[in-house]
Structures are given as C-alpha cells and as structure tokens.
Design an enzyme around this catalytic site. Structure first.
Site, PDB file in Angstrom:
ATOM      1  CD  GLN A 281      -0.368  -1.096  -3.804  1.00 21.47           C
ATOM      2  OE1 GLN A 281       0.070  -0.361  -2.927  1.00 21.47           O
ATOM      3  NE2 GLN A 281      -1.451  -1.833  -3.631  1.00 21.47           N
TER       4      GLN A 281
ATOM      5  CG  ASN B 188       3.556   1.018   3.496  1.00 19.85           C
ATOM      6  OD1 ASN B 188       2.762   1.730   4.112  1.00 19.85           O
ATOM      7  ND2 ASN B 188       3.196  -0.124   2.925  1.00 19.85           N
ATOM      8  CD  GLU B 189       1.037  -2.001   5.436  1.00 17.92           C
ATOM      9  OE1 GLU B 189       1.180  -3.076   4.840  1.00 17.92           O
ATOM     10  OE2 GLU B 189      -0.060  -1.444   5.568  1.00 17.92           O
TER      11      GLU B 189
ATOM     12  CD  GLU C 185      -1.570   2.076   3.312  1.00 15.77           C
ATOM     13  OE1 GLU C 185      -2.209   1.008   3.417  1.00 15.77           O
ATOM     14  OE2 GLU C 185      -0.454   2.141   2.773  1.00 15.77           O
TER      15      GLU C 185
HETATM   16  C1  PNW Z   1      -1.544  -2.092   2.885  1.00 19.78           C
HETATM   17  N1  PNW Z   1      -3.851  -6.559   6.868  1.00 19.78           N
HETATM   18  O1  PNW Z   1      -1.343  -3.466   3.026  1.00 19.78           O
HETATM   19  C2  PNW Z   1      -0.491  -1.596   1.920  1.00 19.78           C
HETATM   20  O2  PNW Z   1       0.300  -0.568   2.473  1.00 19.78           O
HETATM   21  C3  PNW Z   1      -1.035  -1.160   0.619  1.00 19.78           C
HETATM   22  O3  PNW Z   1      -0.019  -1.178  -0.348  1.00 19.78           O
HETATM   23  C4  PNW Z   1      -2.207  -2.026   0.239  1.00 19.78           C
HETATM   24  O4  PNW Z   1      -2.656  -1.814  -1.062  1.00 19.78           O
HETATM   25  C5  PNW Z   1      -3.312  -1.732   1.235  1.00 19.78           C
HETATM   26  O5  PNW Z   1      -2.876  -1.878   2.571  1.00 19.78           O
HETATM   27  C6  PNW Z   1      -4.554  -2.592   1.032  1.00 19.78           C
HETATM   28  O6  PNW Z   1      -4.260  -3.944   1.232  1.00 19.78           O
HETATM   29  C7  PNW Z   1      -2.014  -4.177   3.996  1.00 19.78           C
HETATM   30  O7  PNW Z   1      -3.930  -7.802   6.678  1.00 19.78           O
HETATM   31  C8  PNW Z   1      -2.281  -5.511   3.744  1.00 19.78           C
HETATM   32  O8  PNW Z   1      -4.357  -6.027   7.912  1.00 19.78           O
HETATM   33  C9  PNW Z   1      -2.881  -6.293   4.703  1.00 19.78           C
HETATM   34  C10 PNW Z   1      -3.230  -5.740   5.915  1.00 19.78           C
HETATM   35  C11 PNW Z   1      -2.981  -4.412   6.192  1.00 19.78           C
HETATM   36  C12 PNW Z   1      -2.384  -3.638   5.222  1.00 19.78           C
END
Ligand code: PNW
Length: 463
Positions: free
Chosen positions: A26, A153-154, A370
C-alpha cells in the site's frame, strides 16, 4: 464506557509501545523496480472492475524511494515503520540510528504471482515449506535489528476475501460464481488456505526457536483482524450467535494456536470440509506465539441466522457460521460511520475485545497492531478542511481511553498500540478514495506529505 477527555502516556504501563502501521504494497509503489516480480495483487488490480477508482498500486505514495526521508523526519514518538517487501533491501540499515523500533510483518497479502501460477499459492502444502524458508532468510538477514516479527497479517480476512467472496486477490470464486457452482470451492478453499497459513506460521515460529532465538532474542506473533461482535439481543440464540461470530474469526486462528484445535462450533457446522488438525500439528501449533497482534477497527451486532437463506442458495464459508451481522438495532446505529462502510466508530468494542482475549486465552501479551479510521478523499474539499481531522482525534482518544481501562481496570496484558496509518495510502479495493493517514498525501502535488491535526495531537499524547 470510559470517555476521558485527556489521554496521555501516563494512562499506559511503562514500556508500552506506541507506533504507526503501514504495509509494503500500500506504500511502496515502484512496481517494476529492484528485481520485484509481480504479486497476486499486481495481477488482481489489472483485472477490470476490481478497484473502485480504477487505480492500482504502481506508485501509491512512493515509499520505495522516500523511506529515508520518512525515517529522518519521523519524530522519535513514532516508533514503527513497515518495511520489507523487496525483502533483501537496505531499509533496515537506517532504522537503528533513528530510534525507531521496527515490527516487521512477513506477509501482508502480496504473494509472488509465480507461486500462485506454479502451485496455487496458499492452497498448496508447498507454501508451508516455502514460507518457512522465506521466514528463515528474513530472520537471518534482519534479525539482528528486528526483534518483533509478525508472520501473517489478517489471515481470516484474506482467506475469505481471496477465496470466498473473491473481492480480493487472488479473487478465486465470487458471489456470482456461487450461483453456478452450488458446492463451489468457496465452501472449502478458505479453510484449506487458513489451515496452511497456520501450519506455515507454526513452521516459521519453530525455525526461529531452533536457529535464532538464543542469539537474537526476538518475539514472534501473528496479526488477526478482530472485530468485536455484540449480541443483538439478550436472547440465547443471539448470544450464541455472537459467540459463533467470534469463533469463526478470532477463534479460527487463536484456538489452534492456544488449544491445538478449531473451535467446536466450527467443527460442528463445517464438518468434513474443515481440515483436520492432527495430534502432531496440534503439538506444533500450541504455544507458537509470543504475542497476539490484533487489528481492531470496529464492532458489529450479531444475531442468529434462523433461516440461513444464503445457505439454501449457496454453500460458502461466509454462511457457515449462521450469523447475521448488522450495524444497527431498532433503527439506532451502533456508532458513527467513518468513510468506509464497514467502519463504525465504537470505542467500547476494543475494551470488550481485550477482555475477551484475556478471559478465553489466559491473558497473553497483546499488541494492537492496527487501529484507525478513514475520511473520504473529496477532490473539492479544501486542504485546510482535510487537515483538520477532529473526527480522527476523537476516534483515537476514545479507543485509547477504553484500551487504558482494559489494562488498568480489567488487567489485560496489552503492550502496544499502532495507528493505521502513518500516511494516507492505497486502500486495496477502495483505491485512493479514502484516507487513513495521520499525514495527508497530496496526490496532485508530487505526493507531498502534510501533517494533519492528529499528528500534533498524537505527539502531545506521547509527550
Ligand atoms: C486492514 N474490517 O484491513 C489491513 O491490514 C490494512 O491493509 C488496511 O489498509 C486497513 O485494515 C484498513 O482497511 C481491514 O472489515 C479491512 O473490519 C477490513 C476490516 C478490518 C481490517
């Protein structure tokens, strides 16, 4: 609900780490430089209609070229920079002198396309061995300077988005595809991918213990996307549903890492489609984290899906939990929305989440890897308005005061907090339409970075 007006470092234990989070894909851009091959996201963004503003991440905020300036300018309060995508590079040489303590994530979604082509990436067992070697190389090369490693990550997010909804790379299966293949791959692939990720994590952890732990003394964790799910009502069926929602997200990964098995609700509802954790695997997984990273943004209501309409039409991982999630109840929304539709501002959720992890998993060390909110990128908004991000300041003030209460009052072992994100950046499917940064990036003026009001606020907190 704690809602203190003033947040300060004093509300947190000694040694608590504050920072900001970012990711290579990103931020870096420079899509064809430095021997970088294509990743699955480079392929994905080139398919029409996947990204809201038709953008891609070829340039983003040019961090590949500007990281030295960032590090130089980073005030000592901002102690986290993301690194590592053109892995074996020089970024890290600059960090020790700057007073920045890096927390490095090994995998933030940009799998080399070559591995997707060769063996279907994370669907293949081969990915476990390859990830272990990659991790080994990073530990060996950077482990003298990096003492905190995050393997993935996630994994919950990308297993579902990449292999069920198909909304993110590698975009396998999609809502449309389900219509045509009722028992589509989306009912199995997310579980296979998550299983391989868990084993890859375990392998990397073990490699670190065997070859590096004594000499380098670092810690290994994993970052999980963790919404809080609040029961929609006091009815048992809804409290059960909220528990299932947690099982199918956080428990999917934490139960294997702490108890060596998938949550019972997952075993029951997914049945044969859920890969088996053998006793050997279980032994390897249990205890294979030094800390848990939680990416926490928001909270939803969860209620029992009595009819399971989706399930009747299509069998897929998103409907297995038999949960309906909503952001409002009786016409009242759970919290103000940020720019992204999924992001409702619910500060008390972080306290409940921390408390839950403490109670269920025996109070392990947690780092909020985060937390943040986005504003819309409006082309005609004046710069002054865009820089006055009071909503972001309130968001962090309120989430931090709840986190402080979780630590001081509830006794949760939370050790760090990272704001997503240092700079505005390329937000996956949303492209450049939203802004998550403490710093504003002027996309029409040489990607100039300008501090928003939240920068000064964060500095004041840290002082
Ligand atoms: C994270 N939700 O994604 C990612 O780790 C990042 O790369 C991203 O830019 C950031 O959060 C913001 O979106 C997510 O739906 C996307 O709860 C969606 C969720 C959580 C985290």
């Amino acid at each position: 609900v704690v809602n203190a007006e003033v947040i300060s470092r004093g509300g947190f234990p000694n040694g608590f780490t504050f920072g900001t989070a970012s990711s290579a894909y990103q931020f870096e851009g420079a899509v064809n430089e430095g021997n970088k091959g294509d990743s699955i996201w480079d392929t994905f963004t080139r398919r029409p209609g996947r990204i809201m503003d038709f953008s891609n991440a070829d340039t983003t905020v040019d961090q590949y070229h500007r990281f030295k300036v960032t590090i130089k300018e980073a005030s000592y309060e901002l102690r986290k920079l993301d690194i590592l995508s053109r892995k074996l590079r020089t970024h890290l040489r600059c960090l020790p002198l700057s007073g920045i303590k890096p927390y490095a994530t090994l995998y933030h979604w940009d799998l080399p396309q070559a591995l997707e082509d060769r063996y279907n990436g994370w669907l293949s067992k081969q990915s476990i061995e390859d990830f272990e070697r990659y991790a080994y190389t990073c530990f060996k090369t950077f482990g003298d300077r990096v003492k905190y490693w995050i393997t993935f990550n996630e994994p919950h997010g990308f297993s579902l988005q990449g292999y069920d909804t198909g909304l993110q790379a590698p975009g396998r299966c999609s809502i449309i595809a389900h219509m045509f293949c009722r028992k589509g791959k989306s009912s199995t692939e997310p579980y296979i991918v998550a299983h391989n990720i868990l084993l890859a994590h375990g392998a990397a952890f073990q490699t670190y213990q065997i070859h590096f732990k004594d000499r380098q003394g670092g810690l290994i964790g994993i970052a999980l996307d963790a919404k809080w799910y609040e029961s929609f009502s006091h009815k048992d069926e809804d409290t059960d549903a909220a528990q299932r929602a947690l099982d199918f997200s956080l428990g999917w990964f934490l139960d294997p890492l702490f108890f060596g098995k998938y949550p019972l609700s997952m075993q029951t509802l997914i049945g044969q489609r859920l890969p088996e954790i053998t006793p050997e695997m279980s032994q390897r997984l249990v205890g294979s984290v030094d800390f848990i990273g939680l990416n926490h943004y928001t909270t939803l209501y969860a209620r029992n899906d009595r009819i399971r309409i989706r399930k009747l039409v299509l069998q897929d991982a998103s409907s297995d939990s038999a949960v309906i999630t909503t952001s409002s109840r009786g016409g009242v929304v759970i919290g103000k929305k940020a720019a992204s539709n999924w992001l409702h501002i619910v500060p008390w959720g972080i306290r409940k989440l921390a408390r839950y992890v403490k109670d269920i998993y025996g109070n392990p060390p947690v780092i909020i890897t985060e937390n943040g909110m986005d504003d819309p990128n409006r082309p005609f908004m004046s710069l002054n308005t865009a820089l006055q991000d009071d909503k972001r300041i309130r968001y962090h003030r309120d989430y931090l005061s709840n986190l402080s209460a979780a630590i001081r009052i509830d006794g949760c072992d939370v050790r760090g907090y990272f704001i997503w994100s240092l700079l505005d950046n390329w937000e996956w499917n949303s492209g450049y339409t939203v802004r998550f940064g403490l710093y504003y990036v002027d996309y029409r003026n040489n990607l100039t970075r300008i501090p928003k009001a939240s920068v000064q606020w964060f500095k004041d907190v840290l002082r």
